[in-house]
Design a protein around this motif. Structure first.
Motif, PDB file in Angstrom:
ATOM      1  N   ASN A 119       0.845  -1.190   0.000  1.00 30.74           N
ATOM      2  CA  ASN A 119       0.000   0.000   0.000  1.00 30.74           C
ATOM      3  C   ASN A 119       0.879   1.239   0.000  1.00 30.74           C
ATOM      4  OD1 ASN A 119      -2.375  -1.571  -0.013  1.00 30.74           O
ATOM      5  ND2 ASN A 119      -2.134  -1.891   2.186  1.00 30.74           N
ATOM      6  N   SER A 120       0.816   2.077   1.030  1.00 30.38           N
ATOM      7  CA  SER A 120       1.634   3.291   1.057  1.00 30.38           C
ATOM      8  C   SER A 120       2.931   3.116   1.855  1.00 30.38           C
ATOM      9  CB  SER A 120       0.824   4.455   1.642  1.00 30.38           C
ATOM     10  OG  SER A 120       0.478   4.179   2.979  1.00 30.38           O
TER      11      SER A 120
ATOM     12  N   ARG B  30      16.435   7.755   1.961  1.00 29.39           N
ATOM     13  CA  ARG B  30      15.380   7.858   0.949  1.00 29.39           C
ATOM     14  C   ARG B  30      15.511   9.180   0.207  1.00 29.39           C
ATOM     15  NH1 ARG B  30       9.972   8.237   3.582  1.00 29.39           N
ATOM     16  NH2 ARG B  30      10.476  10.421   3.671  1.00 29.39           N
ATOM     17  N   ALA B  31      15.276   9.122  -1.084  1.00 27.59           N
ATOM     18  CA  ALA B  31      15.177  10.319  -1.913  1.00 27.59           C
ATOM     19  C   ALA B  31      13.796  10.303  -2.549  1.00 27.59           C
ATOM     20  CB  ALA B  31      16.260  10.343  -2.983  1.00 27.59           C
TER      21      ALA B  31
ATOM     22  N   PHE C  57       5.091   7.390   0.317  1.00 25.02           N
ATOM     23  CA  PHE C  57       4.760   8.141  -0.893  1.00 25.02           C
ATOM     24  C   PHE C  57       4.033   9.453  -0.596  1.00 25.02           C
ATOM     25  CE2 PHE C  57       4.914   3.600  -1.812  1.00 25.02           C
ATOM     26  CZ  PHE C  57       5.947   3.589  -2.737  1.00 25.02           C
ATOM     27  N   ASN C  58       4.203  10.022   0.591  1.00 15.49           N
ATOM     28  CA  ASN C  58       3.545  11.278   0.948  1.00 15.49           C
ATOM     29  C   ASN C  58       3.988  12.439   0.066  1.00 15.49           C
ATOM     30  OD1 ASN C  58       1.964  10.199   2.924  1.00 15.49           O
ATOM     31  ND2 ASN C  58       3.222  10.914   4.632  1.00 15.49           N
ATOM     32  N   LEU C  59       5.278  12.481  -0.297  1.00 14.61           N
ATOM     33  CA  LEU C  59       5.808  13.614  -1.048  1.00 14.61           C
ATOM     34  C   LEU C  59       6.000  13.329  -2.534  1.00 14.61           C
ATOM     35  CD1 LEU C  59       8.485  14.819   1.529  1.00 14.61           C
ATOM     36  CD2 LEU C  59       6.189  15.737   1.155  1.00 14.61           C
ATOM     37  N   SER C  60       6.022  12.068  -2.903  1.00 17.20           N
ATOM     38  CA  SER C  60       6.305  11.705  -4.288  1.00 17.20           C
ATOM     39  C   SER C  60       5.722  10.329  -4.592  1.00 17.20           C
ATOM     40  CB  SER C  60       7.827  11.691  -4.501  1.00 17.20           C
ATOM     41  OG  SER C  60       8.138  11.279  -5.798  1.00 17.20           O
TER      42      SER C  60
ATOM     43  N   LYS D 105       7.924   2.600  -6.977  1.00 13.64           N
ATOM     44  CA  LYS D 105       6.842   3.460  -7.439  1.00 13.64           C
ATOM     45  C   LYS D 105       5.565   3.071  -6.708  1.00 13.64           C
ATOM     46  CE  LYS D 105       8.861   3.964 -12.008  1.00 13.64           C
ATOM     47  NZ  LYS D 105       8.669   3.770 -13.442  1.00 13.64           N
ATOM     48  N   SER D 106       4.748   4.067  -6.400  1.00 13.84           N
ATOM     49  CA  SER D 106       3.519   3.798  -5.643  1.00 13.84           C
ATOM     50  C   SER D 106       2.508   2.986  -6.437  1.00 13.84           C
ATOM     51  CB  SER D 106       2.883   5.107  -5.172  1.00 13.84           C
ATOM     52  OG  SER D 106       2.474   5.875  -6.280  1.00 13.84           O
TER      53      SER D 106
END
Length: 172
Positions: free
Chosen positions: A9-10, A31-32, A63-66, A91-92
């Motif tokens: 999920n996220s 993390r980037a 995946f809050n920012l990207s 990737k989300s």
């Protein structure tokens, strides 16, 4: 020995295995958010064991920012020197969440493929002129971690090759 990421999920669960851990201080997960600027999101102290060790952490709401994030593992020795692992991109909304394999390799190529959902996967290897030199026929693989062994790579000579995976409608 390995460094893997699995999307749930996220969240992203990162796991790694180490062999012969001596005079190691800690591991940092960095993390980037698809911008190339890595920041430490977790730190774990090393167990310093001669036996194989497994570590894992979960990056919640990764995946809050990207919609695409990159991870690397920073290994810090007791004397302060450090080295980085390969970078893993997650990737989300991707079908393929991670691909890893030994480079260079001899004989059969063994690759680890993480999928977000069950997918039909085809693997092709091309030489630098674009000629197909090895392949794995399409087969359905489960969600999460899968091991694919390409016996058809046993005859390949040393050199550069292009590795192509099709999973559902996604290509990597």
């Amino acid at each position: 020995l390995s460094f893997n990421a699995e999307r749930k999920n996220s969240d992203v669960t990162l796991s790694w295995k180490i062999s012969g851990e001596i005079n190691m201080k800690q591991y940092e997960i960095q993390r980037a958010d698809n911008n190339g600027s890595f920041k430490t999101v977790a730190t774990l102290n090393a167990l310093n064991s001669l036996k194989d060790q497994s570590y894992a952490i979960t990056d919640r709401n990764a995946f809050n920012l990207s919609s695409t994030v990159q991870y690397r593992l920073k290994q810090v020795d007791g004397d302060g020197t450090f080295s980085y692992s390969m970078t893993i991109t997650v990737k989300s909304n991707a079908a393929i969440t991670d691909i890893s394999f030994a480079n260079p390799f001899n004989g059969a190529l063994k690759l680890q493929l993480n999928l977000a959902t069950a997918q039909q996967v085809a693997v092709n290897i091309y030489d630098m002129q674009g000629k197909l030199v090895a392949s794995e026929k399409p087969k359905t693989y489960n969600a999460s971690a899968n091991t694919i062994i390409l016996n058809s790579t046993g005859n390949l000579k040393s050199g550069l090759y292009i590795f192509k995976i099709n999973a559902g409608t996604e290509q990597a």
